[in-house]
Scaffold this motif. Sequence first.
Motif, mmCIF file in Angstrom:
data_model
loop_
_atom_site.group_PDB
_atom_site.id
_atom_site.type_symbol
_atom_site.label_atom_id
_atom_site.label_comp_id
_atom_site.label_asym_id
_atom_site.label_seq_id
_atom_site.Cartn_x
_atom_site.Cartn_y
_atom_site.Cartn_z
ATOM 1 N N TYR A 21 0.828 -1.211 0.000
ATOM 2 C CA TYR A 21 0.000 0.000 0.000
ATOM 3 C C TYR A 21 0.859 1.256 0.000
ATOM 4 C CZ TYR A 21 -3.019 3.731 1.586
ATOM 5 O OH TYR A 21 -3.671 4.925 1.686
ATOM 6 N N ILE A 22 1.918 1.257 0.788
ATOM 7 C CA ILE A 22 2.787 2.438 0.862
ATOM 8 C C ILE A 22 3.394 2.746 -0.504
ATOM 9 C CG2 ILE A 22 4.932 3.342 1.839
ATOM 10 C CD1 ILE A 22 4.270 1.802 4.402
ATOM 11 N N MET B 163 1.679 5.721 -7.429
ATOM 12 C CA MET B 163 0.643 5.656 -8.457
ATOM 13 C C MET B 163 -0.545 6.577 -8.200
ATOM 14 S SD MET B 163 0.687 1.512 -8.956
ATOM 15 C CE MET B 163 -0.676 1.549 -10.110
ATOM 16 N N ALA B 164 -0.953 6.714 -6.939
ATOM 17 C CA ALA B 164 -2.148 7.509 -6.635
ATOM 18 C C ALA B 164 -2.032 8.959 -7.111
ATOM 19 C CB ALA B 164 -2.454 7.449 -5.137
ATOM 20 N N PRO B 165 -0.921 9.663 -6.847
ATOM 21 C CA PRO B 165 -0.828 11.052 -7.326
ATOM 22 C C PRO B 165 -0.921 11.170 -8.844
ATOM 23 C CG PRO B 165 0.861 10.599 -5.674
ATOM 24 C CD PRO B 165 0.264 9.285 -6.052
ATOM 25 N N VAL C 204 -4.621 10.868 -9.868
ATOM 26 C CA VAL C 204 -5.334 12.099 -9.514
ATOM 27 C C VAL C 204 -5.001 13.210 -10.505
ATOM 28 C CG1 VAL C 204 -5.555 13.914 -7.787
ATOM 29 C CG2 VAL C 204 -5.512 11.525 -7.070
ATOM 30 N N SER C 205 -3.725 13.353 -10.851
ATOM 31 C CA SER C 205 -3.300 14.418 -11.770
ATOM 32 C C SER C 205 -3.842 14.195 -13.174
ATOM 33 C CB SER C 205 -1.766 14.491 -11.811
ATOM 34 O OG SER C 205 -1.240 14.786 -10.541
ATOM 35 N N VAL C 206 -3.745 12.962 -13.658
ATOM 36 C CA VAL C 206 -4.233 12.656 -15.003
ATOM 37 C C VAL C 206 -5.747 12.842 -15.071
ATOM 38 C CG1 VAL C 206 -4.522 10.825 -16.710
ATOM 39 C CG2 VAL C 206 -2.339 11.088 -15.539
ATOM 40 N N VAL D 54 -9.241 6.474 -5.338
ATOM 41 C CA VAL D 54 -7.945 6.305 -6.007
ATOM 42 C C VAL D 54 -7.044 5.375 -5.202
ATOM 43 C CG1 VAL D 54 -5.863 7.489 -6.777
ATOM 44 C CG2 VAL D 54 -8.088 8.554 -7.118
ATOM 45 N N HIS D 55 -7.003 5.568 -3.897
ATOM 46 C CA HIS D 55 -6.142 4.727 -3.058
ATOM 47 C C HIS D 55 -6.615 3.276 -3.068
ATOM 48 C CE1 HIS D 55 -3.359 7.474 -0.708
ATOM 49 N NE2 HIS D 55 -4.006 8.289 -1.521
ATOM 50 N N LEU D 56 -7.914 3.068 -3.019
ATOM 51 C CA LEU D 56 -8.428 1.703 -3.092
ATOM 52 C C LEU D 56 -8.136 1.082 -4.456
ATOM 53 C CD1 LEU D 56 -11.872 2.049 -1.276
ATOM 54 C CD2 LEU D 56 -9.869 0.795 -0.477
ATOM 55 N N PHE D 57 -8.193 1.900 -5.498
ATOM 56 C CA PHE D 57 -7.925 1.430 -6.862
ATOM 57 C C PHE D 57 -6.500 0.891 -6.982
ATOM 58 C CE2 PHE D 57 -6.443 2.242 -11.204
ATOM 59 C CZ PHE D 57 -7.420 1.611 -11.953
ATOM 60 N N VAL D 58 -5.524 1.692 -6.579
ATOM 61 C CA VAL D 58 -4.129 1.270 -6.729
ATOM 62 C C VAL D 58 -3.794 0.135 -5.761
ATOM 63 C CG1 VAL D 58 -3.399 3.510 -7.609
ATOM 64 C CG2 VAL D 58 -3.311 3.094 -5.153
ATOM 65 N N PHE D 59 -4.365 0.169 -4.565
ATOM 66 C CA PHE D 59 -4.105 -0.891 -3.593
ATOM 67 C C PHE D 59 -4.677 -2.218 -4.075
ATOM 68 C CE2 PHE D 59 -5.147 -2.745 0.771
ATOM 69 C CZ PHE D 59 -3.872 -3.260 0.934
#
Length: 298
Positions: free
Chosen positions: A8-9, A15-17, A20-22, A35-40
């Motif tokens: 997760y870290i 990936m999360a930033p 969000v930016s894209v 977003v965090h759940l998506f990448v995790f």
Amino acid sequence: GLPTTANYIVVSSLMAPVIVSVGASNGLIVPLIAVHLFVFYFGILADDTPPVGLAAYAAAAISGGDPIKTGVQGFMYDIRTGVLPFMFIFNTELLLIGITGPIHLFVVVSSALVAMLLFAAATQGFFITHSKKWETVALLLITFTLFRPGFFMDMIYDPLVKVEASKIYEVAEEQPANGLLRVHVMGETLEGDLVDKVVMLPVGAPGPGKDRIEMAAGLELRDEGGKMFVDNIVFGSAADKQKIDFDWEVVDVQRKADTPNKRWFYIPAILLLIFVWKVQTVRRDKDKITPVEAASHV
């Protein structure tokens, strides 16, 4: 191949930033929790699918099979799992964001449950009996409609209305208590990079639009011939966290348009599901194949 916490870290910091930016640069505002759940989700899923597939190697060691073939087969079973994160990125109601009451909750949960079952049926090629190609396509279409009915409504009606920047205070004043204001900003960073993105700014308690933007969002604007520019940003405010910079232009303000309920598209989806169910039921009865016998041939 990392432990859960380390996984997760890594994915949340790398990936999360980016997502969000894209998303912001393309006008897609995704809640940070989504977003965090998506990448995790995909970080964890890597253990089960190639090219990492540590779980596939563990399973192959137990079964004595080939780890690559085991990983590929596991990936085939996990396709529906890999699709789910995209669904809650584009339909955050699946994460219980924006749920207005128990009826709304029931509709979201029940439609998502049916959609997952239908997606499993489509990927396995079996519903009531063996599915033909057009039936599989129909099941996938029904699944997509149940997961994201707003996709088709957005093709008919524009979900957002763009309001000229000079009316930003009027739009802010119309927002409900603790609502969010969708603002399209454009400007240049200190590094010389041109930024064009959409941000969501809190407006706090009801009151004059200018006060709501300045107090809740920490954003002060100036009017130059009908164009609105960022004049000051309060350090640590919502505007500062959105990385808005001085002298950026407010291109426009976007608010939700009055459109029909997106769940009207559930009706044709349900009718199509009933049709597929009837067709497969007739074919199963005609061939006199029980569900258990049919499943044994999958």
